[in-house]
Design an enzyme around this catalytic site. Structure first.
Site, PDB file in Angstrom:
ATOM      1  N   HIS A 102      18.660 105.029  28.392  1.00  0.00           N
ATOM      2  CA  HIS A 102      18.367 103.826  27.603  1.00  0.00           C
ATOM      3  C   HIS A 102      18.700 102.535  28.364  1.00  0.00           C
ATOM      4  CE1 HIS A 102      16.986 106.152  24.287  1.00  0.00           C
ATOM      5  NE2 HIS A 102      18.063 106.922  24.381  1.00  0.00           N
ATOM      6  N   LYS A 128      25.224 100.194  28.803  1.00  0.00           N
ATOM      7  CA  LYS A 128      25.201 101.139  29.927  1.00  0.00           C
ATOM      8  C   LYS A 128      24.847 100.415  31.235  1.00  0.00           C
ATOM      9  CE  LYS A 128      26.363 104.835  27.711  1.00  0.00           C
ATOM     10  NZ  LYS A 128      27.657 105.481  27.954  1.00  0.00           N
ATOM     11  N   TYR A 140      23.024  99.261  22.971  1.00  0.00           N
ATOM     12  CA  TYR A 140      23.642 100.409  23.642  1.00  0.00           C
ATOM     13  C   TYR A 140      23.178 100.505  25.109  1.00  0.00           C
ATOM     14  CZ  TYR A 140      23.804 105.397  24.917  1.00  0.00           C
ATOM     15  OH  TYR A 140      23.975 106.584  25.577  1.00  0.00           O
TER      16      TYR A 140
HETATM   17  N1  LIG Z   1      24.065 113.275  24.413  1.00  0.00           N
HETATM   18  C1  LIG Z   1      23.250 112.972  25.435  1.00  0.00           C
HETATM   19  O1  LIG Z   1      22.338 113.742  25.748  1.00  0.00           O
HETATM   20  C2  LIG Z   1      23.476 111.696  26.201  1.00  0.00           C
HETATM   21  C3  LIG Z   1      22.384 111.055  26.802  1.00  0.00           C
HETATM   22  C4  LIG Z   1      22.598 109.901  27.548  1.00  0.00           C
HETATM   23  C5  LIG Z   1      23.881 109.417  27.700  1.00  0.00           C
HETATM   24  N2  LIG Z   1      24.917 110.043  27.087  1.00  0.00           N
HETATM   25  C6  LIG Z   1      26.270 109.488  27.242  1.00  0.00           C
HETATM   26  O2  LIG Z   1      27.178 110.548  27.456  1.00  0.00           O
HETATM   27  C7  LIG Z   1      28.380 110.292  26.776  1.00  0.00           C
HETATM   28  C8  LIG Z   1      28.714 111.418  25.822  1.00  0.00           C
HETATM   29  O3  LIG Z   1      27.674 111.517  24.874  1.00  0.00           O
HETATM   30  P1  LIG Z   1      27.837 112.422  23.561  1.00  0.00           P
HETATM   31  O4  LIG Z   1      26.488 112.732  23.080  1.00  0.00           O
HETATM   32  O5  LIG Z   1      28.799 113.501  23.827  1.00  0.00           O
HETATM   33  O6  LIG Z   1      28.462 111.355  22.561  1.00  0.00           O
HETATM   34  P2  LIG Z   1      29.404 111.621  21.316  1.00  0.00           P
HETATM   35  O7  LIG Z   1      29.232 110.458  20.412  1.00  0.00           O
HETATM   36  O8  LIG Z   1      29.202 112.982  20.763  1.00  0.00           O
HETATM   37  O9  LIG Z   1      30.862 111.559  21.977  1.00  0.00           O
HETATM   38  C9  LIG Z   1      31.470 110.354  22.354  1.00  0.00           C
HETATM   39  C10 LIG Z   1      32.951 110.517  22.171  1.00  0.00           C
HETATM   40  O10 LIG Z   1      33.571 109.276  22.492  1.00  0.00           O
HETATM   41  C11 LIG Z   1      34.635 109.078  21.580  1.00  0.00           C
HETATM   42  N3  LIG Z   1      34.897 107.663  21.413  1.00  0.00           N
HETATM   43  C12 LIG Z   1      34.092 106.723  20.863  1.00  0.00           C
HETATM   44  N4  LIG Z   1      34.698 105.535  20.846  1.00  0.00           N
HETATM   45  C13 LIG Z   1      35.933 105.713  21.375  1.00  0.00           C
HETATM   46  C14 LIG Z   1      37.036 104.867  21.598  1.00  0.00           C
HETATM   47  N5  LIG Z   1      36.985 103.560  21.285  1.00  0.00           N
HETATM   48  N6  LIG Z   1      38.122 105.393  22.176  1.00  0.00           N
HETATM   49  C15 LIG Z   1      38.189 106.707  22.508  1.00  0.00           C
HETATM   50  N7  LIG Z   1      37.165 107.562  22.317  1.00  0.00           N
HETATM   51  C16 LIG Z   1      36.055 107.078  21.754  1.00  0.00           C
HETATM   52  C17 LIG Z   1      34.182 109.692  20.257  1.00  0.00           C
HETATM   53  O11 LIG Z   1      35.285 110.038  19.452  1.00  0.00           O
HETATM   54  C18 LIG Z   1      33.361 110.877  20.730  1.00  0.00           C
HETATM   55  O12 LIG Z   1      34.089 112.077  20.706  1.00  0.00           O
HETATM   56  C19 LIG Z   1      28.212 108.947  26.089  1.00  0.00           C
HETATM   57  O13 LIG Z   1      28.766 107.948  26.925  1.00  0.00           O
HETATM   58  C20 LIG Z   1      26.733 108.786  25.985  1.00  0.00           C
HETATM   59  O14 LIG Z   1      26.354 107.421  25.971  1.00  0.00           O
HETATM   60  C21 LIG Z   1      24.743 111.157  26.333  1.00  0.00           C
END
Ligand SMILES: NC(=O)c1ccc[n+]([C@@H]2O[C@H](COP(=O)([O-])OP(=O)(O)OC[C@H]3O[C@@H](n4cnc5c(N)ncnc54)[C@H](O)[C@@H]3O)[C@@H](O)[C@H]2O)c1
Length: 259
Positions: A110, A137, A133
């Site tokens: 994104h 990033k 968002y």
């Molecule tokens: N899921 C995907 O396929 C995908 C795709 C692109 C990017 N990402 C990136 O990968 C990372 C993980 O994605 P995900 O799908 O597991 O997300 P998710 O939302 O399931 O997990 C994110 C975690 O971060 C923690 N978190 C949020 N705010 C916080 C804070 N202030 N302090 C401490 N912890 C905090 C949450 O408790 C959560 O467990 C993210 O950075 C996301 O942007 C994921």
């Protein structure tokens, strides 16, 4: 290597924790909520990204980080600001002070979601975020550049597509990332001697491909999983879109329509 995984209770972390444990033997996990089913070799320390003292205490216990924590979808500005902008600054600043060597940063498709699907982009194209968002990033990638160039951290940004065991729809045929391939990319970021400041795309072997991932290839990335193995079932379950559907024109999908 004393490896820290942030966002450890989240969806992506849950998929890669077993693979990281297998490769690195022990992993320090952190999140603001407790992850499920801790295994031998996993230690959990609660920390909020918005609390510099808590993040500083974490950084004293590691020399490399996979940073997944934060807001992971489009959201109002305030939580994005607190977790992905100020929170990420807290991570980098504590990493600098405590002489952490490497950071693998979970960036996102994104950050470039407003590129149309009919062109192939590489890691040198300017960012075109599709959401607040996505902007966070893009900020995170740039912040990594500052700490790499000014302070010598080794930084590896992965613009992740979608992490899952299989592509779940037509769009994900192009951006799907199997957890094993994600761990392969993380290992490059954590171990490759040439990493100074890199940005790569996080996807498996996908067709049609929207991203030229030659930098990842140069660093040794060889994805093992291919989306075409799922083509028939995915396309049958997800019929072609109607004409003029903006969420089908751009790489970011429905995120481009978010208010
Ligand atoms: N899921 C995907 O396929 C995908 C795709 C692109 C990017 N990402 C990136 O990968 C990372 C993980 O994605 P995900 O799908 O597991 O997300 P998710 O939302 O399931 O997990 C994110 C975690 O971060 C923690 N978190 C949020 N705010 C916080 C804070 N202030 N302090 C401490 N912890 C905090 C949450 O408790 C959560 O467990 C993210 O950075 C996301 O942007 C994921």
């Amino acid at each position: 290597m004393n490896l820290l995984l942030t966002g450890a209770a989240g969806g992506v972390a849950t998929q890669i924790r077993p693979l990281l444990l297998e490769r690195y033997g022990s992993v320090l996990l952190s999140d603001r909520v407790q992850p499920e089913a801790l295994q031998d070799g996993e230690t959990f320390v609660a920390a909020d990204l918005g609390e510099p003292d808590q993040i500083d205490a974490l950084m004293k216990q590691c020399d490399a980080i996979i940073h997944l924590g934060g807001v992971s979808v489009e959201a109002p500005w305030q939580p994005v600001l607190e977790a992905n902008i100020a929170g990420l600054y807290n991570v980098y600043e504590a990493a600098r002070v405590n002489k952490v060597q490497r950071i693998v940063f979970a960036s996102s498709n994104h950050a470039v979601g407003f590129y149309p699907r009919d062109i192939v982009i590489d890691h040198e194209k300017p960012v075109r975020p599709d959401t607040r968002y996505g902007v966070s990033k893009a900020f995170g990638e740039a912040l990594g550049g500052l700490y790499a160039d000014k302070h010598g951290l080794r930084v590896f940004n992965i613009r992740i597509g979608n992490v899952a065991d299989r592509p779940i729809d037509r769009r994900r045929m192009s951006i799907w990332l199997h957890p094993e391939d994600l761990v392969q990319l993380c290992a490059i970021g954590l171990e490759h001697p040439d990493v100074h400041f890199e940005t790569v795309y996080g996807f498996s072997k996908c067709e049609p491909a929207w991203w030229d991932n030659r930098r990842a290839t140069e660093l040794g990335y060889q994805p093992k999983h291919r989306s075409s193995d799922f083509r028939d079932e995915v396309l049958a379950a997800d019929p072609p879109p109607g004409p003029g559907d903006a969420s089908e024109i751009y790489q970011g999908g429905t995120f481009v329509l978010e208010p």
